[in-house]
Scaffold this active site. Structure first.
Site, mmCIF file in Angstrom:
data_model
loop_
_atom_site.group_PDB
_atom_site.id
_atom_site.type_symbol
_atom_site.label_atom_id
_atom_site.label_comp_id
_atom_site.label_asym_id
_atom_site.label_seq_id
_atom_site.Cartn_x
_atom_site.Cartn_y
_atom_site.Cartn_z
ATOM 1 C CE LYS A 22 -5.120 1.029 12.876
ATOM 2 N NZ LYS A 22 -4.741 0.178 11.788
ATOM 3 C CG ASN A 23 -5.490 3.951 10.795
ATOM 4 O OD1 ASN A 23 -4.837 3.401 11.121
ATOM 5 N ND2 ASN A 23 -6.405 3.637 9.788
ATOM 6 C CB CYS A 117 -4.051 -4.958 6.526
ATOM 7 S SG CYS A 117 -4.748 -5.332 8.174
ATOM 8 N NE ARG A 122 -2.056 -1.014 2.711
ATOM 9 C CZ ARG A 122 -2.159 -0.931 3.966
ATOM 10 N NH1 ARG A 122 -2.090 -2.023 4.603
ATOM 11 N NH2 ARG A 122 -2.401 0.295 4.452
ATOM 12 C CG ASP A 305 -10.008 1.181 7.066
ATOM 13 O OD1 ASP A 305 -9.624 0.448 6.005
ATOM 14 O OD2 ASP A 305 -9.336 2.039 7.650
ATOM 15 N NE ARG A 397 -1.529 -4.957 12.329
ATOM 16 C CZ ARG A 397 -0.692 -5.322 11.392
ATOM 17 N NH1 ARG A 397 -0.413 -6.307 10.672
ATOM 18 N NH2 ARG A 397 0.235 -4.283 10.922
HETATM 19 C C1 EPZ Z 1 -4.434 4.223 5.318
HETATM 20 O O1 EPZ Z 1 -3.693 3.552 4.643
HETATM 21 C C2 EPZ Z 1 -4.844 3.406 6.717
HETATM 22 N N1 EPZ Z 1 -3.699 3.238 7.463
HETATM 23 C C3 EPZ Z 1 -5.711 2.008 6.064
HETATM 24 O O2 EPZ Z 1 -6.084 1.503 7.311
HETATM 25 C C4 EPZ Z 1 -6.928 2.781 5.255
HETATM 26 O O3 EPZ Z 1 -7.368 1.299 4.756
HETATM 27 C C5 EPZ Z 1 -6.392 3.601 4.258
HETATM 28 O O4 EPZ Z 1 -5.731 4.479 4.692
HETATM 29 C C6 EPZ Z 1 -7.558 4.174 3.581
HETATM 30 O O5 EPZ Z 1 -8.313 4.636 4.025
HETATM 31 C C7 EPZ Z 1 -3.113 3.879 8.227
HETATM 32 O O6 EPZ Z 1 -3.539 4.867 8.411
HETATM 33 C C8 EPZ Z 1 -1.940 3.437 8.754
HETATM 34 P P1 EPZ Z 1 -3.856 5.267 1.457
HETATM 35 P P2 EPZ Z 1 -2.543 3.996 3.516
HETATM 36 O O7 EPZ Z 1 -2.582 5.780 0.911
HETATM 37 O O8 EPZ Z 1 -2.098 5.198 4.073
HETATM 38 C C9 EPZ Z 1 -2.723 3.931 -3.197
HETATM 39 C C10 EPZ Z 1 -6.847 -0.249 8.593
HETATM 40 O O9 EPZ Z 1 -7.497 -1.327 8.695
HETATM 41 N N2 EPZ Z 1 -1.567 4.525 -3.279
HETATM 42 O O10 EPZ Z 1 -4.923 6.209 1.634
HETATM 43 O O11 EPZ Z 1 -1.670 2.887 3.229
HETATM 44 C C11 EPZ Z 1 -3.027 2.936 -2.564
HETATM 45 O O12 EPZ Z 1 -2.597 1.561 -3.068
HETATM 46 C C12 EPZ Z 1 -6.100 0.282 7.419
HETATM 47 O O13 EPZ Z 1 -6.699 0.384 9.649
HETATM 48 C C13 EPZ Z 1 -0.481 4.861 -4.318
HETATM 49 O O14 EPZ Z 1 -0.958 4.368 -5.327
HETATM 50 O O15 EPZ Z 1 -3.905 3.990 2.250
HETATM 51 C C14 EPZ Z 1 -4.561 2.848 -2.320
HETATM 52 O O16 EPZ Z 1 -5.195 2.285 -3.421
HETATM 53 C C15 EPZ Z 1 -5.670 -0.847 6.575
HETATM 54 N N3 EPZ Z 1 0.673 5.326 -4.026
HETATM 55 C C16 EPZ Z 1 -4.733 4.260 -2.346
HETATM 56 O O17 EPZ Z 1 -3.742 4.894 -2.750
HETATM 57 C C17 EPZ Z 1 1.003 5.927 -2.730
HETATM 58 O O18 EPZ Z 1 2.161 6.240 -2.553
HETATM 59 C C18 EPZ Z 1 -5.294 4.766 -0.830
HETATM 60 O O19 EPZ Z 1 -4.142 4.511 0.035
HETATM 61 C C19 EPZ Z 1 0.084 5.627 -1.697
HETATM 62 C C20 EPZ Z 1 -1.187 5.091 -1.866
#
Ligand code: EPZ
Length: 416
Positions: A22-23, A117, A122, A305, A397
């Protein structure tokens, strides 16, 4: 609204074929807008978040031809707007990839803020920081991400937090820019590598995906491609854990075992048997799981995840386990639900202290998000007695054919 009705207590066994990731698909769909030729994408999962992205692509004016359930052809040459205001789009996370893609190709984007989610704050500051470093003017205003540029120009960007979304988004924005971009401290998840491979198959020049540093040489234009999405690491991990929690014997097929090493390692620690083949893993669940400690980490660490699914399994382990969630601040919403089944789990900020119990018991459970929902299904399948799960649309989803795949493994699950 449908519910799941589950009778638990059966050992599940058989084979399950894993769908496309998916991602990875969410990033690849946005990336397909970067050229004016036909892009054929195979192995896309037929799940809600992906289908919302596809509808959004249509609403931009691109043509989308669904060849079969898992194959689409996108042609973006007739895109007539860079404004995305679709309400459904605001309910998924991957919508932020349209900003990187539209900015890259059209130097302008206005996209409704992403949802996804509800697992804590986020922020998207790193995405904006990346776009701005590439000479864009990107900001959030009144619920929209707005980004404009006269010319995108390569730069060096250091991500102070490892972020999947920011890594992919900056790659999208940089691949048609002038000059070279270096992004450091990037996410190394398999789906990040898959999006980079997809872009390279369109003629991009991206090196280093899967390491800590990605180097991108901007190119003038990209061309059409035919690409098959990798299999879903998290779906695969979910079925591996299902075999453990039900003391089952499941062969998880169509996977890249290397991507599953952190999960395999933990399942072995917990007393299960894991046999690895070229494109499959077989998990023979122990009759009683053993306690362990887990900290979620960016890839190649244990994925956030799969944190809810493994926590529910440890709720049935012999002894006390500790799980530290280090990626998201509020990914424990399922804990109150599984406590209704008899689990003994205490939350202390980002840590779960789990005292293993002998049995879980069926209950009425409310799903709060995608992976929490999967974890509650797994728990209900392992529990004694009957469970009812409400809000199962969250699960749809991200898991293709969830109940059918479970039925084929011998689960007693009904949707209605
Ligand atoms: C992606 O979310 C995935 N979603 C999530 O999948 C997954 O849990 C996550 O990566 C971690 O592997 C998609 O790919 C659509 P991140 P994302 O940016 O991109 C912080 C699922 O169940 N951060 O890697 O939103 C953030 O708060 C899901 O399929 C900032 O601070 O995650 C977190 O603590 C839910 N500033 C960390 O980084 C930013 O600008 C990692 O988040 C961006 C992120």
């Amino acid at each position: 609204m449908d519910n799941y009705f589950i009778k638990g207590g059966k050992k599940l066994s058989g084979e399950v074929k894993i769908s496309g990731a998916k991602n990875a698909t969410l990033g690849i769909l946005a990336a397909s807008l970067l050229c004016d030729e036909d892009v054929t994408i195979e192995n896309i999962p037929d799940v809600r978040d992906v289908n919302i992205m596809i509808d959004a692509i249509k609403s931009l004016g691109a043509s989308v031809n669904r060849v079969d359930r898992n194959t689409i052809v996108i042609n973006a040459k007739n895109i007539n707007t860079t404004f995305l205001d679709n309400k459904e789009m605001g309910s998924i996370r991957g919508s932020y990839y349209f900003v990187g893609a539209l900015l890259s190709k059209y130097k302008s984007a206005k996209v409704i803020m992403p949802g996804g989610c509800n697992i804590g704050a986020r922020p998207i500051d790193l995405h904006l920081k990346g776009f701005n470093a590439l000479n864009a003017n990107a900001f959030v205003e009144n619920g929209y991400i707005i980004a404009n540029a006269e010319n995108l120009v390569g730069n060096s960007i250091y991500l102070d937090i490892v972020s999947v979304g920011a890594t992919i988004n900056i790659m999208l924005a940089a691949c048609l820019s002038q000059g070279s971009t270096i992004i450091e401290n990037v996410a190394k998840e398999p789906h990040v590598v898959d999006v980079a491979n997809f872009l390279n198959s369109m003629g991009a020049n991206i090196k280093g995906a899967g390491t800590d540093t990605i180097r991108i040489k901007g190119v003038k234009s990209l061309h059409g491609t035919n690409y098959s999405v990798i299999s879903d690491q998290i779906e695969a991990g979910t079925y591996m854990i299902l075999s453990a929690i039900t003391a089952g014997d499941i062969i998880v097929k169509n996977v890249i075992p290397k991507h599953l090493e952190s999960i395999t390692a933990k399942l072995l620690d917990m007393g299960n048997t894991v046999i690895t083949y070229d494109e499959a893993v077989r998990v023979i669940g122990a009759n009683k799981q053993l306690a362990t400690s887990i900290k979620t980490m960016p890839y190649p660490g244990f994925p956030t995840d799969l944190q809810p699914q493994i926590a529910c399994t440890l709720a049935l382990a012999k002894g006390d386990s500790v799980i530290v969630e280090s990626i998201f601040e509020n990914r424990f919403k399922y804990v109150n639900e599984i406590k209704k089944m008899g689990a003994e789990i205490e939350i202390s900020t980002n840590t779960l202290n789990i005292s293993g119990v002998d049995e879980l018991y069926g209950a009425e459970l409310t799903v709060s998000d995608l992976r929490a929902g999967a974890a509650l299904v797994l728990s209900a399948l392992a529990a004694k007695g009957d469970s009812k799960l409400v809000n199962i649309e969250y699960i749809e989803r991200g898991y293709e054919d969830f109940e059918n795949k479970l039925l084929a493994l011998g689960a007693d699950i009904q949707k209605n």
